[in-house]
Write an enzyme that holds these catalytic residues in place. Structure first.
Site, short mmCIF file in Angstrom:
data_model
loop_
_atom_site.label_atom_id
_atom_site.label_comp_id
_atom_site.label_asym_id
_atom_site.label_seq_id
_atom_site.Cartn_x
_atom_site.Cartn_y
_atom_site.Cartn_z
N LYS A 47 -20.06 -9.71 -19.62
CA LYS A 47 -18.80 -10.33 -20.04
C LYS A 47 -17.74 -10.34 -18.94
O LYS A 47 -16.92 -11.26 -18.89
CB LYS A 47 -18.26 -9.63 -21.29
N ASN A 68 -17.11 -14.46 -23.43
CA ASN A 68 -18.30 -14.36 -24.28
C ASN A 68 -18.95 -15.71 -24.52
O ASN A 68 -20.06 -15.79 -25.01
CB ASN A 68 -17.96 -13.71 -25.63
N ASN A 108 -10.94 1.59 -26.45
CA ASN A 108 -10.26 0.87 -25.38
C ASN A 108 -11.24 0.18 -24.43
O ASN A 108 -11.02 0.11 -23.23
CB ASN A 108 -9.34 1.83 -24.60
N TYR A 206 -20.81 -4.96 -38.03
CA TYR A 206 -21.26 -5.73 -39.19
C TYR A 206 -22.59 -5.24 -39.76
O TYR A 206 -23.01 -5.69 -40.82
CB TYR A 206 -21.38 -7.22 -38.84
#
Length: 265
Positions: A47, A68, A108, A206
């Protein structure tokens, strides 16, 4: 979920996974260009590493410091970050005065940066980011535009008990609650009891759902949001970019994700 949406739209595209080693990222990007890929997602550990390889970077990705989603342009590649849009989506439907809401973000890392950008878009009054390493927390403060810097604070975990009572939005952006840490929560029940009435607990995880973090929030009567809708909405935002469409069948994507998660349980 991407392929389910593509099938519903009856388009000749396919979404596929490619495992690319960090040292091969530039070669992989050139290969995507050579075979006519119209866009792709990148995840850990790419990323940040992909940033210097891109032709353009969107303002939101520049603010977050991570990409992303990458879209093919005539002149090269555009990198953006749809995690921010995905994070914000389930919160926009809540009737709340975000200008009077204090957000507390646990963690963080890169995910926390997307959350901070999202909380700023919502208009949160103050945003507190909680971490363990003071050097990393100091580094986290770097690179933000002035509107975010003015409301952003960093704190260590020993300060959490004093932050929780003012947290209208508490977000878990750590990995506690998944994988080898599935039985852990970043906040114990005694501390979570300190949340103010009407607070929202939001976990970016999730799977599983609910996590220990969200289960505790529910048992204490707080609203709980898991990361599934964020995953669906960031994917839908990316698909719209790649296909250059004003909308995609989000309901189809949501059901495909639900079916996948149920099959894995």
């Amino acid at each position: 979920m991407h392929n389910a949406a593509i099938a519903r739209l009856n388009l000749d595209y396919v979404y596929l996974p490619f495992l690319i080693a960090p040292e091969s990222l530039a070669v992989g990007l050139a290969g995507f260009g050579a075979i006519g890929v119209v866009g792709f997602n990148v995840t850990i550990p790419h990323k940040q590493a992909i940033l210097p390889l891109l032709t353009q970077v969107s303002p939101v990705a520049a603010a977050v410091g991570a990409v992303n989603t990458v879209q093919r342009l005539d002149c090269g590649w555009l990198g953006t970050n749809t995690d921010v849009e995905g994070f914000v989506a389930p919160l926009l439907s809540r009737e709340r005065d975000w200008s009077r809401t204090v957000a507390v973000v646990l963690g963080n890392g890169g995910a926390a940066r997307a959350v901070v950008a999202g909380c700023s878009q919502l208009g949160c009054a103050e945003i507190y980011v909680v971490g363990r390493n003071r050097e990393r927390l100091a580094a986290f403060l770097q690179g933000w535009d002035r509107p975010i810097v003015d409301k952003l604070r960093v704190c260590t975990w020993d300060e959490l008990s004093s932050l929780i009572p003012q947290a209208g939005l508490l977000v878990n952006a750590t990995d506690m609650g998944m994988g080898t840490k599935i039985d852990q929560s970043p906040v114990d029940v005694a501390v979570m009891r300190l949340l103010p009435p009407g607070a929202i607990a939001y976990d970016l995880i999730y799977n599983p759902s609910p996590t220990k973090f969200l289960q505790a929030a529910k048992e204490l009567g707080f609203e709980a949001i898991d990361g599934s809708e964020m995953l669906v909405q960031q994917g839908a935002a990316a698909l719209k970019l790649w296909l250059q469409l004003p909308s995609v069948p989000v309901d189809v994507m949501r059901q495909a994700l639900l079916n996948h998660l149920e099959a894995r349980q």
